[in-house]
Design a protein around this motif. Structure first.
Motif, short mmCIF file in Angstrom:
data_model
loop_
_atom_site.label_atom_id
_atom_site.label_comp_id
_atom_site.label_asym_id
_atom_site.label_seq_id
_atom_site.Cartn_x
_atom_site.Cartn_y
_atom_site.Cartn_z
N HIS A 24 50.28 -24.80 -8.44
CA HIS A 24 49.31 -25.88 -8.23
C HIS A 24 49.86 -27.21 -8.71
N GLU A 25 50.58 -27.22 -9.82
CA GLU A 25 51.14 -28.46 -10.33
C GLU A 25 52.18 -29.02 -9.35
N ARG A 26 53.03 -28.16 -8.81
CA ARG A 26 54.00 -28.62 -7.82
C ARG A 26 53.29 -29.14 -6.57
N TRP A 27 52.26 -28.43 -6.14
CA TRP A 27 51.48 -28.85 -4.97
C TRP A 27 50.80 -30.20 -5.22
N ILE A 33 54.17 -28.91 1.54
CA ILE A 33 52.78 -28.76 1.10
C ILE A 33 52.14 -27.57 1.80
N ALA A 34 52.40 -27.42 3.09
CA ALA A 34 51.82 -26.30 3.83
C ALA A 34 52.27 -24.96 3.25
N GLU A 90 50.80 -20.28 -0.41
CA GLU A 90 51.01 -19.51 -1.65
C GLU A 90 49.80 -19.63 -2.58
N LEU A 91 49.26 -20.85 -2.68
CA LEU A 91 48.06 -21.04 -3.51
C LEU A 91 46.89 -20.22 -2.99
N GLY A 92 46.76 -20.15 -1.67
CA GLY A 92 45.66 -19.38 -1.10
C GLY A 92 45.74 -17.91 -1.48
N HIS A 141 42.61 -24.48 -11.89
CA HIS A 141 42.47 -23.12 -12.40
C HIS A 141 42.10 -22.12 -11.30
N GLY A 142 42.25 -22.51 -10.07
CA GLY A 142 41.91 -21.61 -8.97
C GLY A 142 40.95 -22.29 -8.01
#
Length: 558
Positions: free
Chosen positions: A160-163, A344-345, A350-352, A400-401
């Motif tokens: 998330h920080e990189r995103w 970003i995509a 990955e975040l999802g 945090h999600g």
């Protein structure tokens, strides 16, 4: 841990000191004696809003001080954390703004929350408590979910920080896009313009001299012809020739005369060479209007470049190099804006996946936590209360999600579940907090827990259960005992305490004052006897009080 709490001129408390220790500490006393002021003092210590009405009438200020040991790690941002216990104080003037100090040094009120907010947790009856905050609920649920969930959460936060950084970068590039496009066009034009000129420092630096020659070609030709004539055989050349002949006719040896003859010969040679050079210079200059016009145009071009880009031609070339470097940087940024979208995509995908894993982990942990808390609530006299954890998926990625966490309570059958702050009365809310604290005892980092009359509205067996759970909560995990401070009016609960303080109200110098004292042995039995509602001096009351202490001791030992 809080080793000592000192309160001066706060409400009815004129001057009170409590020596605290790990374990369960109870505070008892008659109704209206000022027990709740101890809870208020703790709230002020962790940064609660101060009201000047709290200052005792006639006093200049109210002061709350506490000795903290060991020193919380974050205190190092404000004071020297290696110099022994931390002394924290809150000063509330009768007129003026309150102040906070750490080891005597003034600090912002917010620093109290920063240093003690995660160490001290106050569960007051009529205040919004830490456990009611969504971020605290999320943090506790995540810790309750276990180590595998914690690793997934750590991975999510890193991605998330990189995103987030890439999103910020893209937004910045997008916001600057129009200006960047204009700068690229301008810089490219400037570089092309300078390159097209093909500047030659040696040639273009002397263009003015060549223009002057061509502009004065006729005058130069006439002057050169006259010079050559004057230096030739009909002029200075003839005169020097006669002089040389005269000297050569002197046929005798004389050293000085020989030197003069050599100088004369050199002068003749120099005049001849000078005449040849003037003739060559004149031959090279020829009136050429077309060439003169060409040079004038070139001079105007060079002057225009110097007007735009630098005082000297070297400055113009230096400007061109700087512009080329900046142009390449802007073109890279333009390319970055396109490539960042794909990065970003990838991160969002990955975040999802990670957010989905976190969501399932939280749902499972919430169900387990609800079962455990429900069991504790039944023991605490709320058998029909339904505690639940709502884990709702959000539409965006947070730090945090992608979940919104809410601890909910339906205190009675048929009632809808609502958030803790509004679903229950003060006493019920305290008991729910106690049930949650016990359920999360191994994962909650708070080391000092304060409960204000958690036993409100209960008695008998339920009061004993509350005492057991408070003792269990104070026992903590392994050797890491907590401090639990509880204001109570029930003897069944007070019997479980490791330390027992009594708050008493009296009259001194015509004014009502409240003091505190620690009671042990017979004095403690007498206080429990008073709390039981019988004759404090009656043998039956004392026997009942002793029986409560023996029972509590046995339950704690088991």
């Amino acid at each position: 841990m809080i080793e000592e709490l000192h309160i001066r001129a706060l409400g009815v408390l004129e001057d009170a000191s409590l020596q605290l220790a790990p374990g369960l500490t109870v505070v008892t006393g008659e109704t209206g004696a000022g027990k709740t002021m101890l809870v208020t003092a703790m709230q002020l210590l962790i940064g609660a809003r101060a009201d000047t009405d709290l200052v005792r009438a006639g006093a200049e200020e109210a002061v709350i001080e506490a000795v903290i040991d060991p020193v919380p790690a974050v205190a190092g941002d404000w004071v020297d954390a290696s110099s022994g216990p931390l002394i924290v104080s809150r000063e509330i003037p009768a007129n003026g703004r309150s102040r906070a100090r750490m080891n005597g040094r003034l600090v912002p009120i917010a620093a109290l929350q920063e240093v003690l907010g995660n160490v001290v947790d106050v569960h007051a009856q009529h205040e919004h408590v830490r456990l009611g905050r969504p971020e605290v609920q999320r943090d506790l649920l995540d810790r309750f979910a276990g180590e595998v969930h914690a690793r997934t959460l750590a991975q999510y936060r890193e991605v998330h920080e990189r995103w987030r950084q890439l999103c910020d970068r893209r937004a910045s590039l997008h916001d600057d896009g129009k200006a960047r496009a204009r700068d690229i066009d301008r810089l490219q034009f400037e570089v092309d313009e300078i390159d097209a000129a093909g500047i030659d420092l040696d040639v273009d630096g002397n263009i003015g001299v060549e223009i002057d020659r061509l502009a004065h070609a006729d005058a130069v030709e006439h002057a050169i012809a006259q010079v050559v004539a004057e230096l030739g055989s009909d002029g200075a050349g003839e005169v020097l020739g006669r002089a040389v002949d005269a000297v050569r006719r002197l046929d005798f040896d004389d050293e000085l005369l020989g030197e003069l003859r050599q100088r004369l010969d050199g002068l003749v040679a120099e005049v001849a060479e000078l005449s040849a050079d003037f003739r060559s210079y004149g031959d090279a200059i020829e009136a050429d209007p077309a060439r003169l016009e060409e040079l004038g145009e070139r001079q105007r071009t060079v002057a225009d470049l110097r007007r735009k880009y630098g005082d000297e031609l070297a400055d113009v070339l230096a400007y061109r190099e700087d512009a080329q470097v900046r142009l390449e940087e802007l073109e890279r940024e333009q390319h970055d804006e396109t490539s960042i979208d794909s990065q970003i995509a990838e991160l969002e995908a990955e975040l999802g996946q990670l957010a989905e894993t976190l969501h399932h982990g939280r749902v499972a942990a919430g169900e387990r936590l609800a079962d455990v808390v429900g069991t504790h609530l039944a023991d605490l006299g709320m058998p029909h209360a339904a505690f639940s954890v709502d884990v709702e998926e959000a539409s965006s990625f947070g730090a945090h999600g992608a979940d919104r966490i809410a601890f909910l309570l339906a205190p009675n059958p048929g009632e809808p579940a609502r958030d803790l702050a509004s679903a229950a009365s003060g006493g019920e809310r305290s008991r729910v907090s106690l049930a949650v604290e016990v359920a999360l005892a191994d994962v909650d980092g708070a080391q000092v827990l304060v409960f204000d009359e958690v036993d409100a509205g209960i008695g008998g067996v339920t009061a004993t259960k509350v005492g057991e759970k408070l003792a269990q909560l104070a026992r903590g995990r392994g050797a890491a005992r907590r401090q639990v401070l509880c204001v109570t009016h029930l003897a069944q609960l007070a019997a479980f305490a490791d330390v027992h303080h009594v708050v008493e109200k009296g009259v001194a110098a015509g004014r009502t004052v409240t003091t505190s004292r620690r009671v042990e042995d017979d004095a403690r039995v007498g206080e429990l006897s008073r709390m039981l509602g019988g004759d404090p001096e009656a043998a039956e009351s004392w026997e009942h009080a002793r029986a409560l202490l023996d029972h509590a001791h046995a339950r704690r030992a088991s």
